[in-house]
Scaffold this motif. Structure first.
Motif, PDB file in Angstrom:
ATOM      1  N   GLY A  90       0.792  -1.223   0.000  1.00 19.49           N
ATOM      2  CA  GLY A  90       0.000   0.000   0.000  1.00 19.49           C
ATOM      3  C   GLY A  90       0.823   1.270   0.000  1.00 19.49           C
ATOM      4  N   LYS A  91       2.155   1.177  -0.089  1.00 22.31           N
ATOM      5  CA  LYS A  91       2.985   2.391  -0.098  1.00 22.31           C
ATOM      6  C   LYS A  91       4.341   2.060  -0.715  1.00 22.31           C
ATOM      7  CE  LYS A  91       2.850   5.171   3.443  1.00 22.31           C
ATOM      8  NZ  LYS A  91       3.081   5.775   4.773  1.00 22.31           N
ATOM      9  N   PHE A  92       4.793   2.902  -1.645  1.00 25.31           N
ATOM     10  CA  PHE A  92       6.113   2.747  -2.228  1.00 25.31           C
ATOM     11  C   PHE A  92       6.529   4.081  -2.819  1.00 25.31           C
ATOM     12  CE2 PHE A  92       2.990   1.535  -5.399  1.00 25.31           C
ATOM     13  CZ  PHE A  92       3.377   2.252  -6.511  1.00 25.31           C
ATOM     14  N   SER A  93       7.799   4.193  -3.203  1.00 29.32           N
ATOM     15  CA  SER A  93       8.295   5.435  -3.799  1.00 29.32           C
ATOM     16  C   SER A  93       8.339   5.279  -5.310  1.00 29.32           C
ATOM     17  CB  SER A  93       9.691   5.764  -3.269  1.00 29.32           C
ATOM     18  OG  SER A  93       9.617   6.093  -1.906  1.00 29.32           O
ATOM     19  N   GLY A  94       7.852   6.284  -6.007  1.00 26.21           N
ATOM     20  CA  GLY A  94       7.830   6.239  -7.461  1.00 26.21           C
ATOM     21  C   GLY A  94       6.962   7.360  -7.991  1.00 26.21           C
ATOM     22  N   ILE A  95       6.382   7.138  -9.183  1.00 27.55           N
ATOM     23  CA  ILE A  95       5.517   8.163  -9.763  1.00 27.55           C
ATOM     24  C   ILE A  95       4.061   7.736  -9.802  1.00 27.55           C
ATOM     25  CG2 ILE A  95       7.416   9.112 -11.118  1.00 27.55           C
ATOM     26  CD1 ILE A  95       6.163   7.801 -13.604  1.00 27.55           C
ATOM     27  N   GLY A  96       3.781   6.428  -9.619  1.00 31.06           N
ATOM     28  CA  GLY A  96       2.395   5.989  -9.511  1.00 31.06           C
ATOM     29  C   GLY A  96       1.726   5.610 -10.818  1.00 31.06           C
ATOM     30  N   PRO A 111      -2.539   5.428 -14.828  1.00 31.74           N
ATOM     31  CA  PRO A 111      -1.921   6.187 -13.741  1.00 31.74           C
ATOM     32  C   PRO A 111      -2.763   6.004 -12.485  1.00 31.74           C
ATOM     33  CG  PRO A 111      -3.184   7.662 -15.124  1.00 31.74           C
ATOM     34  CD  PRO A 111      -3.312   6.289 -15.739  1.00 31.74           C
ATOM     35  N   ILE A 112      -2.124   5.862 -11.341  1.00 34.62           N
ATOM     36  CA  ILE A 112      -2.863   5.709 -10.087  1.00 34.62           C
ATOM     37  C   ILE A 112      -3.302   7.089  -9.611  1.00 34.62           C
ATOM     38  CG2 ILE A 112      -2.739   4.862  -7.705  1.00 34.62           C
ATOM     39  CD1 ILE A 112      -0.530   2.935  -8.671  1.00 34.62           C
ATOM     40  N   GLU A 113      -4.538   7.187  -9.234  1.00 30.07           N
ATOM     41  CA  GLU A 113      -5.132   8.480  -8.897  1.00 30.07           C
ATOM     42  C   GLU A 113      -4.369   9.198  -7.779  1.00 30.07           C
ATOM     43  OE1 GLU A 113      -9.616   9.772  -7.690  1.00 30.07           O
ATOM     44  OE2 GLU A 113      -9.365   8.285  -9.264  1.00 30.07           O
ATOM     45  N   ASP A 114      -4.263  10.530  -7.929  1.00 25.38           N
ATOM     46  CA  ASP A 114      -3.645  11.416  -6.928  1.00 25.38           C
ATOM     47  C   ASP A 114      -2.145  11.168  -6.751  1.00 25.38           C
ATOM     48  OD1 ASP A 114      -6.128  12.558  -6.472  1.00 25.38           O
ATOM     49  OD2 ASP A 114      -6.615  11.161  -4.863  1.00 25.38           O
ATOM     50  N   THR A 115      -1.479  10.648  -7.771  1.00 29.64           N
ATOM     51  CA  THR A 115      -0.038  10.415  -7.709  1.00 29.64           C
ATOM     52  C   THR A 115       0.660  11.386  -8.670  1.00 29.64           C
ATOM     53  OG1 THR A 115      -0.110   8.758  -9.473  1.00 29.64           O
ATOM     54  CG2 THR A 115      -0.380   7.966  -7.189  1.00 29.64           C
ATOM     55  N   PRO A 116       2.009  11.493  -8.598  1.00 28.87           N
ATOM     56  CA  PRO A 116       2.716  12.397  -9.515  1.00 28.87           C
ATOM     57  C   PRO A 116       2.421  12.124 -10.989  1.00 28.87           C
ATOM     58  CG  PRO A 116       4.173  11.738  -7.731  1.00 28.87           C
ATOM     59  CD  PRO A 116       2.913  10.935  -7.564  1.00 28.87           C
ATOM     60  N   ALA A 117       2.316  10.845 -11.375  1.00 27.13           N
ATOM     61  CA  ALA A 117       2.032  10.522 -12.780  1.00 27.13           C
ATOM     62  C   ALA A 117       0.648  10.997 -13.188  1.00 27.13           C
ATOM     63  CB  ALA A 117       2.160   9.013 -13.003  1.00 27.13           C
ATOM     64  N   TYR A 118      -0.308  10.825 -12.298  1.00 21.73           N
ATOM     65  CA  TYR A 118      -1.692  11.253 -12.561  1.00 21.73           C
ATOM     66  C   TYR A 118      -1.750  12.772 -12.723  1.00 21.73           C
ATOM     67  CZ  TYR A 118      -6.760  11.715 -11.736  1.00 21.73           C
ATOM     68  OH  TYR A 118      -8.096  12.012 -11.840  1.00 21.73           O
ATOM     69  N   GLY A 176       7.501  10.534  -5.640  1.00 19.87           N
ATOM     70  CA  GLY A 176       6.984  10.756  -4.290  1.00 19.87           C
ATOM     71  C   GLY A 176       6.665   9.431  -3.627  1.00 19.87           C
ATOM     72  N   THR A 177       6.306   9.480  -2.366  1.00 17.17           N
ATOM     73  CA  THR A 177       5.807   8.286  -1.679  1.00 17.17           C
ATOM     74  C   THR A 177       4.369   8.084  -2.133  1.00 17.17           C
ATOM     75  OG1 THR A 177       7.232   8.693   0.210  1.00 17.17           O
ATOM     76  CG2 THR A 177       5.368   7.206   0.560  1.00 17.17           C
ATOM     77  N   ILE A 178       4.078   6.897  -2.617  1.00 16.30           N
ATOM     78  CA  ILE A 178       2.764   6.642  -3.205  1.00 16.30           C
ATOM     79  C   ILE A 178       1.896   5.891  -2.204  1.00 16.30           C
ATOM     80  CG2 ILE A 178       1.561   5.745  -5.228  1.00 16.30           C
ATOM     81  CD1 ILE A 178       3.711   7.817  -5.904  1.00 16.30           C
ATOM     82  N   PRO A 179       1.149   6.620  -1.364  1.00 11.55           N
ATOM     83  CA  PRO A 179       0.203   5.936  -0.477  1.00 11.55           C
ATOM     84  C   PRO A 179      -1.069   5.662  -1.276  1.00 11.55           C
ATOM     85  CG  PRO A 179       0.170   8.282  -0.037  1.00 11.55           C
ATOM     86  CD  PRO A 179       1.111   8.068  -1.187  1.00 11.55           C
ATOM     87  N   ILE A 180      -1.521   4.455  -1.263  1.00  9.10           N
ATOM     88  CA  ILE A 180      -2.673   4.104  -2.075  1.00  9.10           C
ATOM     89  C   ILE A 180      -3.941   4.159  -1.241  1.00  9.10           C
ATOM     90  CG2 ILE A 180      -3.678   2.394  -3.617  1.00  9.10           C
ATOM     91  CD1 ILE A 180      -1.054   3.639  -4.566  1.00  9.10           C
ATOM     92  N   VAL A 181      -4.743   5.203  -1.477  1.00  7.61           N
ATOM     93  CA  VAL A 181      -6.078   5.271  -0.879  1.00  7.61           C
ATOM     94  C   VAL A 181      -6.998   4.618  -1.898  1.00  7.61           C
ATOM     95  CG1 VAL A 181      -7.887   6.781   0.004  1.00  7.61           C
ATOM     96  CG2 VAL A 181      -5.482   7.421   0.282  1.00  7.61           C
ATOM     97  N   LEU A 197     -13.070   3.033  -6.666  1.00  2.85           N
ATOM     98  CA  LEU A 197     -12.003   2.119  -6.273  1.00  2.85           C
ATOM     99  C   LEU A 197     -10.812   2.365  -7.188  1.00  2.85           C
ATOM    100  CD1 LEU A 197     -13.950  -1.248  -5.726  1.00  2.85           C
ATOM    101  CD2 LEU A 197     -13.609   0.657  -4.143  1.00  2.85           C
ATOM    102  N   THR A 198      -9.660   2.744  -6.609  1.00  3.12           N
ATOM    103  CA  THR A 198      -8.488   3.065  -7.408  1.00  3.12           C
ATOM    104  C   THR A 198      -7.574   1.861  -7.611  1.00  3.12           C
ATOM    105  OG1 THR A 198      -7.193   3.756  -5.476  1.00  3.12           O
ATOM    106  CG2 THR A 198      -8.513   5.445  -6.585  1.00  3.12           C
ATOM    107  N   LYS A 199      -7.649   0.869  -6.722  1.00  2.00           N
ATOM    108  CA  LYS A 199      -6.869  -0.352  -6.855  1.00  2.00           C
ATOM    109  C   LYS A 199      -7.428  -1.386  -5.878  1.00  2.00           C
ATOM    110  CE  LYS A 199      -2.213  -1.709  -8.108  1.00  2.00           C
ATOM    111  NZ  LYS A 199      -0.769  -1.471  -8.062  1.00  2.00           N
ATOM    112  N   PHE A 200      -7.020  -2.642  -6.037  1.00  2.00           N
ATOM    113  CA  PHE A 200      -7.504  -3.711  -5.167  1.00  2.00           C
ATOM    114  C   PHE A 200      -6.374  -4.165  -4.253  1.00  2.00           C
ATOM    115  CE2 PHE A 200     -10.457  -3.563  -8.601  1.00  2.00           C
ATOM    116  CZ  PHE A 200     -11.681  -3.959  -8.073  1.00  2.00           C
ATOM    117  N   HIS A 201      -6.326  -3.536  -3.059  1.00  2.00           N
ATOM    118  CA  HIS A 201      -5.320  -3.880  -2.052  1.00  2.00           C
ATOM    119  C   HIS A 201      -5.930  -4.770  -0.972  1.00  2.00           C
ATOM    120  CE1 HIS A 201      -1.946  -1.581  -3.460  1.00  2.00           C
ATOM    121  NE2 HIS A 201      -2.692  -0.493  -3.596  1.00  2.00           N
TER     122      HIS A 201
END
Length: 427
Positions: A90-96, A111-118, A176-181, A197-201
């Motif tokens: 549920g958390k890693f460093s990257g762009i998402g 792109p994962i929502e609310d991340t630098p790539a998004y 950035g740190t990519i916390p997945i909500v 739903l942005t991902k299935f964690h």
């Protein structure tokens, strides 16, 4: 993923266990292939212009063999194997971003929502041509992931070809740190809930059901818009339990490997008591894997309408097989099938109602319009409303209004979910 991996590993071991003993001709062919490999290994080690160890040659041989199978199978070095274990934390460093390799081209799945790539504007279907000036043409998927990920605060330069463009664009993205909500909600109108739903964690289903319960404490639930757009997937077990929230009984998905007899079905467990309301599900080209499982189950059970654009079509199951030296093999071992037996692989889910996304009016145009729109709250020394509850309600309504203004697919989904009870009466 743990559930999926255990099941797929079971398939693999079971298949190996019951496989018939090879014939003499098969043994001879097997020996000749190994003999040829050994001869090539000796020649490269002896005559190649640069020094190279036998371990490097064997590692590269395994890597090439696995990665020639399909875009999702790969050899994992011990470092790669550890990196893979980060994905469900549920958390890693990257762009998402979720990426794939399609016909040798590095492609953005979503792109994962609310991340630098998004926020940088990357979209599903974009091609990544270069990473920090290095071409991705001969780059493996795992190497691409390594290049893109990095320490928070550092920058990665990508050369992107957007799917609707003929000219590549250079994009600098600060990691950035990519916390997945993974679960977001918003009341669109009284009783009509937007569920994103942005991902299935590991905690997605639990968080989703908690938010459903919280909403129903203050509202009478009348309908749900389930948004799976740009959701690249995740854990198989979570896809099953999310679908189980809306489907009362029957098959949700089944997976099947090389041996047709080794089929594993996943069934609804009757957990849909709290969500027996009209349902519209939004999908697009960024909806992949677990998202397609949920959408396919809802569609086959006629539980609700699927709206938007055809999904990505990632319908294969990968098993992570650990090796004794700390490395691993990520191997495609089965395919997903919807309850009606449709393969998702390379086909995706076709929506019941196809609605292309229309880009919203540019923010600067909207800002210009709002600049000349005066309301009571804009007047100097205006009286404040003393009710905090009313303020919160007004802010909530304003947020819903803005979401609907910027999203034509969401507007249609809301109208459809409100109309479903009447449509059923007509049928």
């Amino acid at each position: 993923m743990r559930v999926a991996l255990w099941i797929c590993t079971f398939f693999l071991l079971f298949t190996l266990t019951i496989a018939p003993a090879p014939t003499m001709a098969g043994k001879t062919e097997h020996f000749e292939a190994l003999k040829r490999f050994s001869q090539v290994l000796d020649m490269v080690e002896t005559y190649y212009v640069e020094p190279i160890t036998r371990k490097e040659l064997i590692d590269n041989s395994i890597k090439g063999m696995i990665e020639q199978l399909d875009p999702h199978s790969t050899y994992l070095t011990p470092e790669d194997y550890k990196e893979m274990q980060v994905d469900t934390a549920g958390k890693f460093s990257g762009i998402g971003i979720e990426i794939s390799q399609e016909q040798g081209r590095l492609t953005v799945v979503s792109p994962i929502e609310d991340t630098p790539a998004y926020k940088a504007g990357l979209q599903a279907g974009d091609l990544i041509l270069e990473i920090d000036g290095e071409t991705t043409q001969d780059m493996t998927l795992m190497d691409a992931v390594k290049h893109i990920r990095g320490k928070k605060g550092t920058t990665v330069d990508l050369l992107i070809l957007h799917k609707d463009s003929n000219k590549p664009e250079e994009v600098a993205i600060v990691r950035g740190t990519i916390p997945i909500v993974s679960v977001k909600t918003q009341s669109l109108e009284d009783g009509y809930l937007y569920l994103r739903l942005t991902k299935f964690h590991e905690s997605t289903t639990r968080n989703m059901r908690e938010k459903l319960a919280a909403y129903q404490k203050t509202h009478k639930l009348k309908g749900i818009v389930l948004d799976l757009r740009n959701n690249p997937g995740g854990l198989l077990g979570q896809a099953v339990s999310v679908a189980d929230t809306f489907i009362n009984d029957g098959t949700i998905v089944y997976i099947q490997g090389k041996d047709k007899a080794n089929r594993k079905d996943f069934f609804a467990a009757g957990n849909s008591k709290e969500a027996k309301v009209p349902l519209v599900t939004l999908i697009n080209a960024g909806s992949a894997s677990a998202s397609e499982i949920v959408a396919g189950a809802i569609q086959d059970h006629k539980r609700g309408l699927i709206v938007g654009e055809r999904s990505f079509g990632k319908g294969s199951v990968q098993t992570i097989i650990p090796m004794a030296d700390g490395s691993g093999i990520k191997l495609t071992t089965a395919l997903y099938y919807t309850p009606n037996g449709r393969s998702i692989q390379a086909e995706g889910i076709e929506p019941d109602i196809r609605i292309p996304f229309v880009a919203p009016v540019k923010d600067e145009d909207k800002a210009m319009r709002e600049r000349f729109t005066v309301r009571e709250k804009d007047l100097s020394r205006h009286l404040e409303n003393g009710s905090k509850a009313k303020k919160d309600k007004d802010l909530d309504a304003e947020k819903a209004k803005e979401m609907l203004e910027r999203d034509n697919q969401l507007r249609m989904a809301l109208e459809l979910v409100k109309s479903l009870p009447k449509l059923k009466e007509i049928q």
